[in-house]
Design an enzyme around this catalytic site. Sequence first.
Site, PDB file in Angstrom:
ATOM      1  N   ASP A   1       0.868  -1.175   0.000  1.00 30.37           N
ATOM      2  CA  ASP A   1       0.000   0.000   0.000  1.00 30.37           C
ATOM      3  C   ASP A   1       0.909   1.231   0.000  1.00 30.37           C
ATOM      4  O   ASP A   1       1.377   1.646  -1.049  1.00 30.37           O
ATOM      5  CB  ASP A   1      -0.929  -0.099   1.216  1.00 30.37           C
ATOM      6  CG  ASP A   1      -1.922   1.048   1.299  1.00 30.37           C
ATOM      7  OD1 ASP A   1      -2.219   1.655   0.262  1.00 30.37           O
ATOM      8  OD2 ASP A   1      -2.432   1.327   2.404  1.00 30.37           O
TER       9      ASP A   1
ATOM     10  N   ASP B   1      -7.931  -8.223   5.748  1.00 30.13           N
ATOM     11  CA  ASP B   1      -9.033  -8.032   6.688  1.00 30.13           C
ATOM     12  C   ASP B   1      -9.519  -6.598   6.745  1.00 30.13           C
ATOM     13  O   ASP B   1      -8.827  -5.661   6.360  1.00 30.13           O
ATOM     14  CB  ASP B   1      -8.583  -8.426   8.097  1.00 30.13           C
ATOM     15  CG  ASP B   1      -7.654  -7.374   8.699  1.00 30.13           C
ATOM     16  OD1 ASP B   1      -6.597  -7.093   8.082  1.00 30.13           O
ATOM     17  OD2 ASP B   1      -7.986  -6.801   9.749  1.00 30.13           O
TER      18      ASP B   1
HETATM   19  P1  IMP Z   1       1.755  -0.406   3.920  1.00 29.07           P
HETATM   20  O1  IMP Z   1       2.762  -0.424   5.013  1.00 29.07           O
HETATM   21  O2  IMP Z   1       1.052   0.941   3.832  1.00 29.07           O
HETATM   22  O3  IMP Z   1       2.255  -0.857   2.585  1.00 29.07           O
HETATM   23  O4  IMP Z   1       0.596  -1.359   4.365  1.00 29.07           O
HETATM   24  C1  IMP Z   1       0.696  -2.686   4.297  1.00 29.07           C
HETATM   25  C2  IMP Z   1      -0.269  -3.331   5.263  1.00 29.07           C
HETATM   26  O5  IMP Z   1      -1.461  -2.560   5.447  1.00 29.07           O
HETATM   27  C3  IMP Z   1      -0.704  -4.633   4.674  1.00 29.07           C
HETATM   28  O6  IMP Z   1       0.108  -5.684   5.156  1.00 29.07           O
HETATM   29  C4  IMP Z   1      -2.133  -4.748   5.137  1.00 29.07           C
HETATM   30  O7  IMP Z   1      -2.171  -5.429   6.364  1.00 29.07           O
HETATM   31  C5  IMP Z   1      -2.617  -3.353   5.374  1.00 29.07           C
HETATM   32  N1  IMP Z   1      -3.465  -2.866   4.261  1.00 29.07           N
HETATM   33  C6  IMP Z   1      -3.157  -1.927   3.343  1.00 29.07           C
HETATM   34  N2  IMP Z   1      -4.161  -1.730   2.479  1.00 29.07           N
HETATM   35  C7  IMP Z   1      -5.139  -2.586   2.841  1.00 29.07           C
HETATM   36  C8  IMP Z   1      -6.449  -2.880   2.309  1.00 29.07           C
HETATM   37  O8  IMP Z   1      -6.939  -2.325   1.310  1.00 29.07           O
HETATM   38  N3  IMP Z   1      -7.154  -3.847   2.967  1.00 29.07           N
HETATM   39  C9  IMP Z   1      -6.684  -4.495   4.067  1.00 29.07           C
HETATM   40  N4  IMP Z   1      -5.464  -4.259   4.584  1.00 29.07           N
HETATM   41  C10 IMP Z   1      -4.709  -3.304   3.991  1.00 29.07           C
END
Ligand code: IMP
Length: 178
Positions: free
Chosen positions: A97, A153
């Site tokens: 994300d 989730d």
């Molecule tokens: P990042 O650190 O922003 O890349 O986020 C990664 C983590 O955020 C992932 O491992 C997910 O657990 C959670 N996450 C990000 N986007 C989503 C989504 O659309 N649905 C569910 N979990 C998400």
Amino acid sequence: MKILLPEHEIKAGVARLASEVKAHYGRRPLTIIGVLTGSIVLVADLIRLLEMPLRVGVVQARSYRGTATLPGDLAVNADLLPPIADREVLLIDDIFDTGQTLQALLAQFRLLSPRSLRSAVLLRKLGRQRVDENPDHVVFEIPNEFVVGYGLDYQDAFRNLPHVASLEAHELAEGLVS
Ligand code: IMP
Ligand code: MG
């Protein structure tokens, strides 16, 4: 909820990922590390398509808290991490994300001197990335929507859906009745 990726598309995507992993590592031993909890479904499906000598371990990282869908502080728990020094390591997460989770984990893993370190995710959300690093393998690019299912989730629910679905703003705003 709107189905974004039906079960058969995910299955084909995971088979593609398995082919890429096999092409890269051949018959060399591999250590797969899944990021808890979202990666468990992908890891379970992927490892059964691989044939090289394989170790599987987990690390816990939590960035989303409670009802929020915005990234918060990252909490990493590496108590369950197997030894990765001098091993070929593939880190697996459900979704890329902002990228902060994967970047932080890769930085921590590098300190443990793996022989090689690569990363794979099921999903990458377009237009959200805040880090320079990119996963080596991305199975699907998706629009900037909040998604659940196949491990992902919302408030700890929906991980068991066999497909990936997006939640609409009003569904997120209403929260869940448990
Ligand atoms: P990042 O650190 O922003 O890349 O986020 C990664 C983590 O955020 C992932 O491992 C997910 O657990 C959670 N996450 C990000 N986007 C989503 C989504 O659309 N649905 C569910 N979990 C998400
Ligand atoms: Mg997660």
